[in-house]
Design a protein around this motif. Sequence first.
Motif, PDB file in Angstrom:
ATOM      1  N   GLY A   1      39.182  29.285  37.810  1.00 49.67           N
ATOM      2  CA  GLY A   1      40.619  29.088  37.595  1.00 49.67           C
ATOM      3  C   GLY A   1      41.000  29.216  36.136  1.00 49.67           C
ATOM      4  O   GLY A   1      42.024  29.829  35.802  1.00 49.67           O
ATOM      5  N   ILE A   2      40.194  28.653  35.254  1.00 47.67           N
ATOM      6  CA  ILE A   2      40.473  28.781  33.821  1.00 47.67           C
ATOM      7  C   ILE A   2      40.368  30.238  33.396  1.00 47.67           C
ATOM      8  O   ILE A   2      41.189  30.748  32.627  1.00 47.67           O
ATOM      9  CB  ILE A   2      39.517  27.878  33.002  1.00 47.67           C
ATOM     10  N   GLY A   3      39.360  30.939  33.912  1.00 44.65           N
ATOM     11  CA  GLY A   3      39.211  32.361  33.596  1.00 44.65           C
ATOM     12  C   GLY A   3      40.392  33.173  34.087  1.00 44.65           C
ATOM     13  O   GLY A   3      40.888  34.070  33.385  1.00 44.65           O
ATOM     14  N   LEU A   4      40.878  32.864  35.291  1.00 46.50           N
ATOM     15  CA  LEU A   4      42.036  33.573  35.834  1.00 46.50           C
ATOM     16  C   LEU A   4      43.286  33.292  35.010  1.00 46.50           C
ATOM     17  O   LEU A   4      44.075  34.204  34.724  1.00 46.50           O
ATOM     18  CB  LEU A   4      42.249  33.156  37.289  1.00 46.50           C
ATOM     19  N   LEU A   5      43.463  32.041  34.601  1.00 46.42           N
ATOM     20  CA  LEU A   5      44.615  31.689  33.767  1.00 46.42           C
ATOM     21  C   LEU A   5      44.549  32.402  32.422  1.00 46.42           C
ATOM     22  O   LEU A   5      45.557  32.966  31.961  1.00 46.42           O
ATOM     23  CB  LEU A   5      44.675  30.174  33.566  1.00 46.42           C
TER      24      LEU A   5
ATOM     25  N   PHE B   1      33.822  32.490  32.977  1.00 44.43           N
ATOM     26  CA  PHE B   1      34.096  31.057  33.077  1.00 44.43           C
ATOM     27  C   PHE B   1      33.467  30.440  34.323  1.00 44.43           C
ATOM     28  O   PHE B   1      33.091  29.266  34.305  1.00 44.43           O
ATOM     29  CB  PHE B   1      35.598  30.794  32.995  1.00 44.43           C
ATOM     30  N   GLY B   2      33.333  31.192  35.397  1.00 44.73           N
ATOM     31  CA  GLY B   2      32.602  30.693  36.559  1.00 44.73           C
ATOM     32  C   GLY B   2      31.142  30.456  36.217  1.00 44.73           C
ATOM     33  O   GLY B   2      30.549  29.446  36.593  1.00 44.73           O
ATOM     34  N   GLY B   3      30.543  31.383  35.481  1.00 41.84           N
ATOM     35  CA  GLY B   3      29.165  31.212  35.023  1.00 41.84           C
ATOM     36  C   GLY B   3      29.017  30.027  34.081  1.00 41.84           C
ATOM     37  O   GLY B   3      28.030  29.285  34.140  1.00 41.84           O
ATOM     38  N   MET B   4      30.003  29.838  33.212  1.00 38.67           N
ATOM     39  CA  MET B   4      29.958  28.674  32.324  1.00 38.67           C
ATOM     40  C   MET B   4      30.049  27.371  33.119  1.00 38.67           C
ATOM     41  O   MET B   4      29.414  26.369  32.766  1.00 38.67           O
ATOM     42  CB  MET B   4      31.079  28.767  31.287  1.00 38.67           C
ATOM     43  N   GLY B   5      30.833  27.382  34.201  1.00 38.58           N
ATOM     44  CA  GLY B   5      30.903  26.208  35.062  1.00 38.58           C
ATOM     45  C   GLY B   5      29.569  25.911  35.720  1.00 38.58           C
ATOM     46  O   GLY B   5      29.153  24.754  35.824  1.00 38.58           O
ATOM     47  N   LEU B   6      28.863  26.962  36.180  1.00 40.96           N
ATOM     48  CA  LEU B   6      27.545  26.758  36.785  1.00 40.96           C
ATOM     49  C   LEU B   6      26.526  26.286  35.760  1.00 40.96           C
ATOM     50  O   LEU B   6      25.657  25.462  36.070  1.00 40.96           O
ATOM     51  CB  LEU B   6      27.071  28.044  37.465  1.00 40.96           C
TER      52      LEU B   6
ATOM     53  N   GLU C   1      48.216  51.632  30.828  1.00 39.03           N
ATOM     54  CA  GLU C   1      47.350  51.186  31.925  1.00 39.03           C
ATOM     55  C   GLU C   1      47.297  49.661  31.940  1.00 39.03           C
ATOM     56  O   GLU C   1      47.374  49.014  30.902  1.00 39.03           O
ATOM     57  CB  GLU C   1      45.942  51.745  31.752  1.00 39.03           C
ATOM     58  N   GLU C   2      47.124  49.111  33.135  1.00 33.28           N
ATOM     59  CA  GLU C   2      47.005  47.660  33.248  1.00 33.28           C
ATOM     60  C   GLU C   2      45.581  47.234  32.904  1.00 33.28           C
ATOM     61  O   GLU C   2      44.635  47.992  33.056  1.00 33.28           O
ATOM     62  CB  GLU C   2      47.365  47.219  34.661  1.00 33.28           C
ATOM     63  N   ASN C   3      45.451  46.004  32.452  1.00 34.39           N
ATOM     64  CA  ASN C   3      44.150  45.454  32.077  1.00 34.39           C
ATOM     65  C   ASN C   3      43.550  44.675  33.245  1.00 34.39           C
ATOM     66  O   ASN C   3      43.298  43.480  33.139  1.00 34.39           O
ATOM     67  CB  ASN C   3      44.292  44.549  30.859  1.00 34.39           C
ATOM     68  N   SER C   4      43.309  45.330  34.361  1.00 33.13           N
ATOM     69  CA  SER C   4      42.821  44.607  35.538  1.00 33.13           C
ATOM     70  C   SER C   4      41.363  44.172  35.400  1.00 33.13           C
ATOM     71  O   SER C   4      40.950  43.184  36.004  1.00 33.13           O
ATOM     72  CB  SER C   4      42.985  45.456  36.790  1.00 33.13           C
ATOM     73  N   SER C   5      40.591  44.861  34.598  1.00 34.30           N
ATOM     74  CA  SER C   5      39.177  44.500  34.478  1.00 34.30           C
ATOM     75  C   SER C   5      38.999  43.172  33.750  1.00 34.30           C
ATOM     76  O   SER C   5      37.982  42.499  33.936  1.00 34.30           O
ATOM     77  CB  SER C   5      38.411  45.596  33.755  1.00 34.30           C
ATOM     78  N   ILE C   6      39.965  42.781  32.943  1.00 37.89           N
ATOM     79  CA  ILE C   6      39.844  41.511  32.230  1.00 37.89           C
ATOM     80  C   ILE C   6      39.860  40.331  33.198  1.00 37.89           C
ATOM     81  O   ILE C   6      39.234  39.308  32.949  1.00 37.89           O
ATOM     82  CB  ILE C   6      40.938  41.385  31.151  1.00 37.89           C
ATOM     83  N   TYR C   7      40.535  40.464  34.327  1.00 38.33           N
ATOM     84  CA  TYR C   7      40.560  39.396  35.312  1.00 38.33           C
ATOM     85  C   TYR C   7      39.162  39.129  35.844  1.00 38.33           C
ATOM     86  O   TYR C   7      38.694  37.991  35.883  1.00 38.33           O
ATOM     87  CB  TYR C   7      41.504  39.746  36.467  1.00 38.33           C
ATOM     88  N   PHE C   8      38.480  40.177  36.263  1.00 40.16           N
ATOM     89  CA  PHE C   8      37.134  40.011  36.808  1.00 40.16           C
ATOM     90  C   PHE C   8      36.162  39.494  35.762  1.00 40.16           C
ATOM     91  O   PHE C   8      35.323  38.633  36.046  1.00 40.16           O
ATOM     92  CB  PHE C   8      36.632  41.340  37.391  1.00 40.16           C
TER      93      PHE C   8
END
Length: 116
Positions: free
Chosen positions: A62-66, A94-99, A81-88
């Motif tokens: 969630g923090i990464g998405l925000l 941040f998910g990895g940091m959470g783990l 162009e949109e920066n869609s790769s930054i979302y992933f």
Amino acid sequence: MNTNEMMMAILVPLAAMALVFGIVYLMKKENLAMIEKGMNPKIQRPAPYTSLKYGLLLTGGGIGLLLAYLTDVAVPAINGEENSSIYFALIAIFGGMGLIASYRIEKKEVLDKGVE
């Protein structure tokens, strides 16, 4: 019907059946190994930190998405162009940091219990 379609019609069901057979075979083999060691395969061992792990993973995602959204809004698009790769990327980071945080908390907890 050409040969590729015929081969596909034969191989896909065979592969699915082989997959199911392999899973069942490995589960039976695991149960037999547990019985040989004197363990009861029907008893599920509790995983005490599962909710902590999932909670930190989802919080990090969630923090990464925000942050990805805020970055996408604040930084203008390059070449239109949109920066869609930054979302992933930020969700994964941040998910990895959470783990990693979950691992460190669990490790600290185990070490504290072992010392006392």
